[in-house]
Design a protein around this motif. Structure first.
Motif, PDB file in Angstrom:
ATOM      1  N   LEU A 167       7.947   5.049 -21.531  1.00 56.70           N
ATOM      2  CA  LEU A 167       8.688   3.786 -21.610  1.00 56.70           C
ATOM      3  C   LEU A 167       9.618   3.620 -20.410  1.00 56.70           C
ATOM      4  O   LEU A 167       9.813   2.506 -19.907  1.00 56.70           O
ATOM      5  N   LEU A 168      10.176   4.726 -19.932  1.00 56.08           N
ATOM      6  CA  LEU A 168      11.020   4.669 -18.736  1.00 56.08           C
ATOM      7  C   LEU A 168      10.181   4.292 -17.519  1.00 56.08           C
ATOM      8  O   LEU A 168      10.630   3.503 -16.669  1.00 56.08           O
ATOM      9  N   PHE A 169       8.971   4.821 -17.442  1.00 58.10           N
ATOM     10  CA  PHE A 169       8.039   4.456 -16.367  1.00 58.10           C
ATOM     11  C   PHE A 169       7.791   2.950 -16.369  1.00 58.10           C
ATOM     12  O   PHE A 169       7.868   2.290 -15.323  1.00 58.10           O
ATOM     13  N   TYR A 170       7.519   2.386 -17.544  1.00 65.64           N
ATOM     14  CA  TYR A 170       7.277   0.941 -17.642  1.00 65.64           C
ATOM     15  C   TYR A 170       8.541   0.151 -17.295  1.00 65.64           C
ATOM     16  O   TYR A 170       8.468  -0.903 -16.649  1.00 65.64           O
ATOM     17  N   ALA A 171       9.711   0.641 -17.718  1.00 65.99           N
ATOM     18  CA  ALA A 171      10.963  -0.050 -17.416  1.00 65.99           C
ATOM     19  C   ALA A 171      11.187  -0.126 -15.909  1.00 65.99           C
ATOM     20  O   ALA A 171      11.571  -1.177 -15.378  1.00 65.99           O
ATOM     21  N   VAL A 172      10.932   0.970 -15.209  1.00 67.98           N
ATOM     22  CA  VAL A 172      11.068   0.994 -13.745  1.00 67.98           C
ATOM     23  C   VAL A 172      10.063   0.050 -13.107  1.00 67.98           C
ATOM     24  O   VAL A 172      10.387  -0.733 -12.198  1.00 67.98           O
ATOM     25  N   LEU A 173       8.820   0.099 -13.591  1.00 69.10           N
ATOM     26  CA  LEU A 173       7.750  -0.760 -13.070  1.00 69.10           C
ATOM     27  C   LEU A 173       8.150  -2.237 -13.163  1.00 69.10           C
ATOM     28  O   LEU A 173       8.038  -2.986 -12.186  1.00 69.10           O
ATOM     29  N   TYR A 174       8.626  -2.658 -14.332  1.00 76.07           N
ATOM     30  CA  TYR A 174       8.968  -4.070 -14.531  1.00 76.07           C
ATOM     31  C   TYR A 174      10.216  -4.461 -13.745  1.00 76.07           C
ATOM     32  O   TYR A 174      10.309  -5.584 -13.233  1.00 76.07           O
ATOM     33  N   PHE A 175      11.187  -3.557 -13.660  1.00 76.09           N
ATOM     34  CA  PHE A 175      12.405  -3.853 -12.899  1.00 76.09           C
ATOM     35  C   PHE A 175      12.065  -4.081 -11.428  1.00 76.09           C
ATOM     36  O   PHE A 175      12.526  -5.048 -10.807  1.00 76.09           O
ATOM     37  N   ILE A 176      11.251  -3.211 -10.874  1.00 72.00           N
ATOM     38  CA  ILE A 176      10.795  -3.363  -9.483  1.00 72.00           C
ATOM     39  C   ILE A 176       9.970  -4.638  -9.344  1.00 72.00           C
ATOM     40  O   ILE A 176      10.045  -5.352  -8.339  1.00 72.00           O
ATOM     41  N   GLY A 177       9.180  -4.951 -10.374  1.00 69.14           N
ATOM     42  CA  GLY A 177       8.330  -6.136 -10.343  1.00 69.14           C
ATOM     43  C   GLY A 177       9.113  -7.422 -10.177  1.00 69.14           C
ATOM     44  O   GLY A 177       8.668  -8.350  -9.479  1.00 69.14           O
ATOM     45  N   ALA A 178      10.293  -7.504 -10.792  1.00 72.33           N
ATOM     46  CA  ALA A 178      11.111  -8.721 -10.692  1.00 72.33           C
ATOM     47  C   ALA A 178      11.511  -8.994  -9.248  1.00 72.33           C
ATOM     48  O   ALA A 178      11.430 -10.126  -8.761  1.00 72.33           O
ATOM     49  N   PHE A 179      11.922  -7.949  -8.540  1.00 68.81           N
ATOM     50  CA  PHE A 179      12.352  -8.109  -7.148  1.00 68.81           C
ATOM     51  C   PHE A 179      11.158  -8.235  -6.200  1.00 68.81           C
ATOM     52  O   PHE A 179      11.241  -8.924  -5.180  1.00 68.81           O
ATOM     53  N   VAL A 211      -2.796  13.186  -8.222  1.00 75.83           N
ATOM     54  CA  VAL A 211      -2.469  14.438  -7.510  1.00 75.83           C
ATOM     55  C   VAL A 211      -1.021  14.885  -7.736  1.00 75.83           C
ATOM     56  O   VAL A 211      -0.667  16.007  -7.350  1.00 75.83           O
ATOM     57  N   MET A 212      -0.189  14.054  -8.353  1.00 80.23           N
ATOM     58  CA  MET A 212       1.239  14.391  -8.451  1.00 80.23           C
ATOM     59  C   MET A 212       1.492  15.475  -9.491  1.00 80.23           C
ATOM     60  O   MET A 212       0.750  15.617 -10.475  1.00 80.23           O
ATOM     61  N   GLU A 213       2.557  16.240  -9.256  1.00 77.76           N
ATOM     62  CA  GLU A 213       3.003  17.222 -10.229  1.00 77.76           C
ATOM     63  C   GLU A 213       3.845  16.513 -11.289  1.00 77.76           C
ATOM     64  O   GLU A 213       4.492  15.506 -11.014  1.00 77.76           O
ATOM     65  N   LYS A 214       3.813  17.063 -12.500  1.00 77.42           N
ATOM     66  CA  LYS A 214       4.576  16.449 -13.584  1.00 77.42           C
ATOM     67  C   LYS A 214       6.059  16.786 -13.436  1.00 77.42           C
ATOM     68  O   LYS A 214       6.485  17.911 -13.661  1.00 77.42           O
ATOM     69  N   ASN A 215       6.833  15.780 -13.040  1.00 80.19           N
ATOM     70  CA  ASN A 215       8.287  15.903 -13.051  1.00 80.19           C
ATOM     71  C   ASN A 215       8.898  14.503 -13.062  1.00 80.19           C
ATOM     72  O   ASN A 215       8.209  13.501 -12.836  1.00 80.19           O
ATOM     73  N   PHE A 216      10.183  14.432 -13.317  1.00 78.23           N
ATOM     74  CA  PHE A 216      10.872  13.155 -13.494  1.00 78.23           C
ATOM     75  C   PHE A 216      10.850  12.317 -12.219  1.00 78.23           C
ATOM     76  O   PHE A 216      10.610  11.103 -12.259  1.00 78.23           O
ATOM     77  N   ILE A 217      11.091  12.952 -11.077  1.00 72.80           N
ATOM     78  CA  ILE A 217      11.145  12.239  -9.801  1.00 72.80           C
ATOM     79  C   ILE A 217       9.812  11.563  -9.491  1.00 72.80           C
ATOM     80  O   ILE A 217       9.758  10.397  -9.095  1.00 72.80           O
ATOM     81  N   ASN A 218       8.715  12.295  -9.681  1.00 75.74           N
ATOM     82  CA  ASN A 218       7.391  11.726  -9.420  1.00 75.74           C
ATOM     83  C   ASN A 218       7.086  10.552 -10.352  1.00 75.74           C
ATOM     84  O   ASN A 218       6.431   9.587  -9.954  1.00 75.74           O
ATOM     85  N   LEU A 219       7.573  10.643 -11.587  1.00 68.66           N
ATOM     86  CA  LEU A 219       7.358   9.551 -12.535  1.00 68.66           C
ATOM     87  C   LEU A 219       8.058   8.276 -12.053  1.00 68.66           C
ATOM     88  O   LEU A 219       7.483   7.182 -12.119  1.00 68.66           O
ATOM     89  N   ILE A 265       8.920   7.592  -8.895  1.00 67.80           N
ATOM     90  CA  ILE A 265       8.214   7.142  -7.684  1.00 67.80           C
ATOM     91  C   ILE A 265       6.957   6.376  -8.065  1.00 67.80           C
ATOM     92  O   ILE A 265       6.662   5.307  -7.505  1.00 67.80           O
ATOM     93  N   LEU A 266       6.221   6.896  -9.040  1.00 65.52           N
ATOM     94  CA  LEU A 266       5.000   6.227  -9.507  1.00 65.52           C
ATOM     95  C   LEU A 266       5.329   4.835 -10.051  1.00 65.52           C
ATOM     96  O   LEU A 266       4.616   3.870  -9.760  1.00 65.52           O
ATOM     97  N   GLY A 267       6.408   4.727 -10.835  1.00 63.15           N
ATOM     98  CA  GLY A 267       6.806   3.439 -11.387  1.00 63.15           C
ATOM     99  C   GLY A 267       7.151   2.436 -10.296  1.00 63.15           C
ATOM    100  O   GLY A 267       6.782   1.260 -10.377  1.00 63.15           O
ATOM    101  N   ILE A 268       7.837   2.901  -9.249  1.00 63.47           N
ATOM    102  CA  ILE A 268       8.228   2.024  -8.139  1.00 63.47           C
ATOM    103  C   ILE A 268       6.992   1.531  -7.379  1.00 63.47           C
ATOM    104  O   ILE A 268       6.828   0.330  -7.147  1.00 63.47           O
TER     105      ILE A 268
END
Length: 359
Positions: free
Chosen positions: A40-52, A86-94, A96-99
């Motif tokens: 859900l945090l991934f989607y929140a970041v995705l949509y927030f970036i999407g607005a701008f 190819v990304m490793e599972k961690n918070f930062i990569n998540l 970055i992926l959302g952005i």
């Protein structure tokens, strides 16, 4: 070939490419070890970036033709799923992926609406129906192809397929006949009833985004089942679009049909038999596309005196920021069943919003 046909071909191939990834992204992230809260945090970041991103794309169109922006969009979107593979599972990569995914997705979505407004003659219900039929054919194809690739191959193979189809999708747009766009970016007032409908209808987007994960967790933990569910929804949707657009006055019956749609969404959450749920999928497909026809009419119902670009900036900002807010609320709830029930209540409320043509 006229602009309407070129646009429909663009929608067909671009929806195949993007739906292959978007339908299964929540399941892919879950299989990688991310929790519901992190998804859900991934989607929140995705949509927030999407607005701008949507705002930036409209202003970028002053210097660059939309077709060239779409090329960059396809590369970024495809690259985001390569990064996922190819990304490793961690918070930062998540994050970055959302952005990256948000930039790739919303450089596309705002231009999809822009070309739709330019290709249809005002409020033509038949043309809106045709756009949605092409979209659903694409959903049927992508649901099957996406589930097959993930079941038999890898996320990397999925990313390669997305790149190839995305490139094919841009070809019709390069032949799109555009007049010089002198549209001045101006922020005109949007009727309150439209804004309220825009707000409530985002619950449907969140519901459908989480539906694959719900099916995977509670019904059948095979991606092919999720694919079959979406194929059935797509087939029923095509049938319903043909009938609904031509035969039914949505302003008169939408409220009642939407109630039935919400009833099937509730039934889905209370049925555990995977075969019976495929029967529900057929009727859910009818409801989803009934809703999307009304939603599309609402979006493309724009006064000839209004600034298309300014209008799209406002609309996409509403869409993205409301979705972001809903995902953040879901983050704290942290229960997919409760979240889906809340979205159903909001979807039900949208049926009571009065809609009026601006023309």
């Amino acid at each position: 070939m006229d602009n309407k046909k070129k646009y429909n071909l663009f929608i067909l191939f671009s929806t195949i490419a993007r739906n292959i990834a978007e339908v299964f992204s929540s399941i892919i992230l879950y299989k990688m070890g991310y929790s519901l809260k992190e998804i859900l945090l991934f989607y929140a970041v995705l949509y927030f970036i999407g607005a701008f991103t949507s705002w930036g794309v409209i202003y970028l169109m002053k210097r660059l033709k939309p077709k060239y922006i779409l090329i960059v969009s396809s590369l970024i979107f495809s690259g985001s799923f390569y990064f996922m593979s190819v990304m490793e599972k961690n918070f930062i990569n998540l994050i970055i992926l959302g952005i990256v995914n948000g930039i790739g997705a919303y450089t596309y979505h705002v231009l999809r609406h822009y070309y739709a407004i330019k290709s249809i003659d005002g409020q033509e219900r038949k043309e809106i129906g045709n756009i949605l039929i092409y979209t659903n054919i694409a959903i049927i194809i992508s649901s099957y192809v996406g589930s097959y690739i993930q079941d038999k191959l890898s996320v990397l193979a999925l990313a390669i397929v997305i790149v190839v189809i995305s490139i094919i999708a841009i070809i019709p747009i390069f032949k799109f006949e555009e007049k010089e766009d002198r549209d001045i970016i101006r922020y005109d007032k949007i009727p309150k009833n439209k804004v309220l409908f825009f707000f409530l209808e985002q619950a449907k987007v969140i519901n459908l985004s989480l539906q694959p994960l719900f099916l995977y967790l509670f019904i059948d933990d095979k991606i092919t089942y999720v694919g079959i569910f979406n194929v059935i929804m797509g087939v029923s949707a095509c049938i319903f679009i043909y009938l609904f657009v031509r035969k039914i006055d949505d302003k008169k019956y939408f409220k009642y049909l939407n109630m039935v749609f919400c009833l099937f969404l509730i039934l889905k959450l209370n049925i555990s038999n995977k075969y019976l749920l495929l029967f529900i999928a057929f009727f859910e497909g009818l409801g989803v596309k009934m809703f999307e026809i009304v939603s599309s009419e609402n979006i493309y119902d724009i006064s000839s005196e209004s600034s298309v670009k300014g209008y799209l900036i406002i609309v996409e900002a509403i869409f993205c920021l409301v979705r972001c807010l809903m995902c953040l609320i879901g983050y704290f709830i942290n229960d997919i069943i409760v979240i889906l029930y809340i979205t159903i209540i909001l979807i039900l409320g949208s049926g009571f919003v009065k809609r009026k043509n601006v023309k």
